[in-house]
Scaffold this active site. Structure first.
Site, PDB file in Angstrom:
ATOM      1  N   THR A 212       1.209  -3.313   9.994  1.00  0.00           N
ATOM      2  CA  THR A 212       1.351  -4.927   9.835  1.00  0.00           C
ATOM      3  C   THR A 212       1.576  -5.904  10.790  1.00  0.00           C
ATOM      4  O   THR A 212       2.360  -5.098  11.600  1.00  0.00           O
ATOM      5  CB  THR A 212       2.313  -5.322   8.456  1.00  0.00           C
ATOM      6  OG1 THR A 212       2.430  -6.585   8.476  1.00  0.00           O
ATOM      7  CG2 THR A 212       3.906  -4.612   8.855  1.00  0.00           C
TER       8      THR A 212
ATOM      9  N   ARG B 288       2.813 -33.053  16.016  1.00  0.00           N
ATOM     10  CA  ARG B 288       1.436 -32.675  15.185  1.00  0.00           C
ATOM     11  C   ARG B 288       1.815 -31.353  14.897  1.00  0.00           C
ATOM     12  O   ARG B 288       2.475 -30.504  15.798  1.00  0.00           O
ATOM     13  CB  ARG B 288       0.142 -32.561  16.314  1.00  0.00           C
ATOM     14  CG  ARG B 288      -0.464 -33.805  16.328  1.00  0.00           C
ATOM     15  CD  ARG B 288      -1.059 -34.500  15.593  1.00  0.00           C
ATOM     16  NE  ARG B 288      -1.808 -35.642  16.067  1.00  0.00           N
ATOM     17  CZ  ARG B 288      -1.286 -36.885  16.188  1.00  0.00           C
ATOM     18  NH1 ARG B 288       0.114 -37.168  15.894  1.00  0.00           N
ATOM     19  NH2 ARG B 288      -1.952 -37.830  16.676  1.00  0.00           N
TER      20      ARG B 288
ATOM     21  N   THR C  83       0.859  -1.211   0.137  1.00  0.00           N
ATOM     22  CA  THR C  83      -0.094   0.080  -0.193  1.00  0.00           C
ATOM     23  C   THR C  83       0.778   1.313   0.005  1.00  0.00           C
ATOM     24  O   THR C  83       0.594   2.301  -0.640  1.00  0.00           O
ATOM     25  CB  THR C  83      -0.873   0.053   1.246  1.00  0.00           C
ATOM     26  OG1 THR C  83      -1.669  -1.251   1.140  1.00  0.00           O
ATOM     27  CG2 THR C  83      -2.015   1.161   1.082  1.00  0.00           C
TER      28      THR C  83
ATOM     29  N   MET D 171       2.489 -16.440  11.474  1.00  0.00           N
ATOM     30  CA  MET D 171       2.748 -15.641  10.246  1.00  0.00           C
ATOM     31  C   MET D 171       4.113 -14.777  10.236  1.00  0.00           C
ATOM     32  O   MET D 171       4.748 -15.306  11.327  1.00  0.00           O
ATOM     33  CB  MET D 171       1.473 -14.821  10.126  1.00  0.00           C
ATOM     34  CG  MET D 171       0.247 -15.459   9.404  1.00  0.00           C
ATOM     35  SD  MET D 171      -1.012 -14.436   9.156  1.00  0.00           S
ATOM     36  CE  MET D 171      -1.998 -15.277   8.233  1.00  0.00           C
ATOM     37  N   GLY D 172       3.935 -13.847   9.268  1.00  0.00           N
ATOM     38  CA  GLY D 172       5.130 -13.149   9.676  1.00  0.00           C
ATOM     39  C   GLY D 172       5.782 -12.826   8.012  1.00  0.00           C
ATOM     40  O   GLY D 172       6.888 -12.192   7.832  1.00  0.00           O
TER      41      GLY D 172
ATOM     42  N   GLN E 223      -4.046 -14.564  14.264  1.00  0.00           N
ATOM     43  CA  GLN E 223      -3.037 -13.600  14.551  1.00  0.00           C
ATOM     44  C   GLN E 223      -3.537 -12.243  14.216  1.00  0.00           C
ATOM     45  O   GLN E 223      -2.910 -11.231  14.646  1.00  0.00           O
ATOM     46  CB  GLN E 223      -1.847 -13.988  14.159  1.00  0.00           C
ATOM     47  CG  GLN E 223      -1.267 -15.399  14.668  1.00  0.00           C
ATOM     48  CD  GLN E 223      -0.343 -16.171  13.761  1.00  0.00           C
ATOM     49  OE1 GLN E 223       1.055 -15.777  13.937  1.00  0.00           O
ATOM     50  NE2 GLN E 223      -0.445 -16.670  12.572  1.00  0.00           N
TER      51      GLN E 223
ATOM     52  N   ASP F  10       3.469  -8.125  10.706  1.00  0.00           N
ATOM     53  CA  ASP F  10       4.680  -8.759  10.469  1.00  0.00           C
ATOM     54  C   ASP F  10       5.934  -7.915  11.143  1.00  0.00           C
ATOM     55  O   ASP F  10       6.882  -8.663  11.264  1.00  0.00           O
ATOM     56  CB  ASP F  10       4.874  -8.826   9.077  1.00  0.00           C
ATOM     57  CG  ASP F  10       3.800  -9.799   8.598  1.00  0.00           C
ATOM     58  OD1 ASP F  10       2.970 -10.637   8.974  1.00  0.00           O
ATOM     59  OD2 ASP F  10       3.616  -9.512   7.109  1.00  0.00           O
TER      60      ASP F  10
HETATM   61  O1  F6P Z   1       1.554  -9.247   6.063  1.00  0.00           O
HETATM   62  C1  F6P Z   1       0.282  -9.675   6.942  1.00  0.00           C
HETATM   63  C2  F6P Z   1       0.164 -11.256   6.585  1.00  0.00           C
HETATM   64  O2  F6P Z   1      -0.679 -11.719   7.634  1.00  0.00           O
HETATM   65  C3  F6P Z   1       1.183 -12.269   6.710  1.00  0.00           C
HETATM   66  O3  F6P Z   1       1.893 -12.509   7.873  1.00  0.00           O
HETATM   67  C4  F6P Z   1       0.806 -13.440   5.807  1.00  0.00           C
HETATM   68  O4  F6P Z   1       1.749 -13.868   4.905  1.00  0.00           O
HETATM   69  C5  F6P Z   1      -0.271 -12.577   4.657  1.00  0.00           C
HETATM   70  O5  F6P Z   1      -0.660 -11.551   5.373  1.00  0.00           O
HETATM   71  C6  F6P Z   1      -1.410 -13.519   4.615  1.00  0.00           C
HETATM   72  O6  F6P Z   1      -2.369 -12.729   3.439  1.00  0.00           O
HETATM   73  P1  F6P Z   1      -3.627 -13.291   3.041  1.00  0.00           P
HETATM   74  O7  F6P Z   1      -4.695 -12.727   4.296  1.00  0.00           O
HETATM   75  O8  F6P Z   1      -3.774 -12.659   1.791  1.00  0.00           O
HETATM   76  O9  F6P Z   1      -3.973 -14.792   3.148  1.00  0.00           O
END
Ligand code: F6P
Length: 366
Positions: free
Chosen positions: A143, A284, A123, A187-188, A292, A145
């Site tokens: 973000t 697992r 963005t 995520m990240g 998250q 991340d």
């Molecule tokens: O950038 C934020 C994020 O949640 C990342 O951690 C993840 O890889 C991505 O977006 C997931 O994107 P989407 O919501 O498009 O699946």
């Protein structure tokens, strides 16, 4: 110094949702009205809302009442609407078109004098290009991340690590009861901040991040040693972008019409399967996914979002366009959008926080 030409601003949220977006919107609307007497237009669904009709509405005090603690964004978001490379299908075939001229016309017809965009690197890159076309624009970094280099921390990250930590605390119960290795994928994207911080906060045994490619053999060795010394359960936190030495990140899918086409995911399952089959310790995986990104923002994120929202409106008022508001602890500051998007902030393997984790026996699989 105040730029007195502004009478109306537009606000949009782009990219993935993130806890704290509504707190930024609320702060910006209140500051714009209370401090400058401006009108505010809320643009729906990111840049998409500036390309089609009927996706903008006035934002008044009443609209931002009771949203401080709400996750997501009242404006909606999209990571499919890059005006410079707008993708759509014609007879089933994907076509790309530069729709920035339409966006400029829309801004004019809606009498929007300046724009505030709240988003991540995608963005903010679009914002930078729009600024190049003469649009008075400022950015607010967002973000979970935490991978934007020009700000100490992005809002949403604190909430995400709290959510991940809470999940990891719960997963420990199963790990211990069933003598299992529980692999939790977080995520990240290309940075390991969430895995690192949630891993430390939850007392994980192994943390795997993209910045430190791991060795499978090392992981097997650690788990076997833990079992040999009576520690029959282990917790591994793996970032979705983590990869073995000499290997690749695991791509779940490519979403062609998205501005952010690569979806990572799957390393957790691969690891859990390998641990089960190679060293015969029951394992697992759990993928935390969009949990998250959801829920009510933490107090830290609400405060940071509020400060950034106020800071972004001030930038507009001062005519400081083409900049991104940022946190330079303890101050709210700003940087040119160009600098903000030029590099990702990654975990430094030599940093104090990584060393602290290592000092207490956490392995990074290397
Ligand atoms: O950038 C934020 C994020 O949640 C990342 O951690 C993840 O890889 C991505 O977006 C997931 O994107 P989407 O919501 O498009 O699946």
């Amino acid at each position: 110094m105040e730029n007195t030409n502004i009478k109306k601003i537009g606000i949009l949220t782009g990219g993935g949702d993130c806890p704290g977006l509504n707190a930024v919107i609320r702060a910006a609307v209140k500051t714009a009205i209370l401090q400058y007497g401006w009108k505010v237009t809320g643009i729906q669904d990111g840049f998409e809302g500036l390309l089609v009709d009927g996706k903008a509405r006035p934002l008044l005090f009443d609209h931002v009442k009771d949203i401080l603690d709400k996750g997501g964004t009242i404006l909606g978001s999209s990571n499919r609407a890059n005006p410079f490379e707008y993708k759509f299908k014609v007879h089933g075939k994907l076509v790309t078109e530069d729709r920035s001229p339409i966006l400029l016309e829309k801004l004019q017809s809606m009498e929007i004098d300046a724009l505030m965009v709240i988003g991540g690197d995608g963005t903010l890159s679009i914002a930078h290009r729009l600024h190049g076309l003469g649009v008075p624009i400022v950015g607010v970094p967002k973000t979970i991340d935490n991978d934007l280099a020009s700000t100490d921390i992005t809002f949403g990250f604190d909430t995400a690590i709290n959510t991940a930590t809470d999940a990891l605390d719960k997963i420990r119960t199963t790990a211990e009861s069933h003598h299992r290795v529980m692999v939790v994928e977080v995520m990240g994207r290309y940075a390991g901040w969430i895995a690192l911080q949630a891993g430390i906060a939850s007392g994980a045994d192994i943390i795997l991040i993209p910045e430190m490619p791991f060795k499978l053999e090392k992981i097997y060795e650690i788990i076997k040693e833990r079992v040999r010394t009576g520690r029959h359960s282990s917790i591994i936190v793996v970032a979705e972008g983590a990869n073995p030495e000499g290997g690749e990140m695991v791509i779940k899918k490519i979403v062609e019409d998205s501005a952010d086409a690569i979806r990572l995911g799957g390393i957790g399952e691969i690891l859990a399967d390998k641990i089960s089959s190679e060293i015969h310790v029951e394992s697992r995986e759990t993928v935390l996914g969009h949990i998250q990104r959801g829920g009510t923002p933490s107090a830290f994120d609400r405060i940071l979002s509020t400060r950034l929202g106020v800071g972004a409106v001030k930038l507009l008022a001062e005519g400081n366009f083409g900049r991104m508001v940022c946190l330079r602890t303890p101050h709210i500051d700003s940087v040119p959008l160009e600098d903000a998007i030029s590099q990702l902030k990654k975990v430094d393997p030599d940093s104090e926080v990584v060393q602290a984790a290592k000092a207490i026996g956490v392995s990074f699989g290397i």
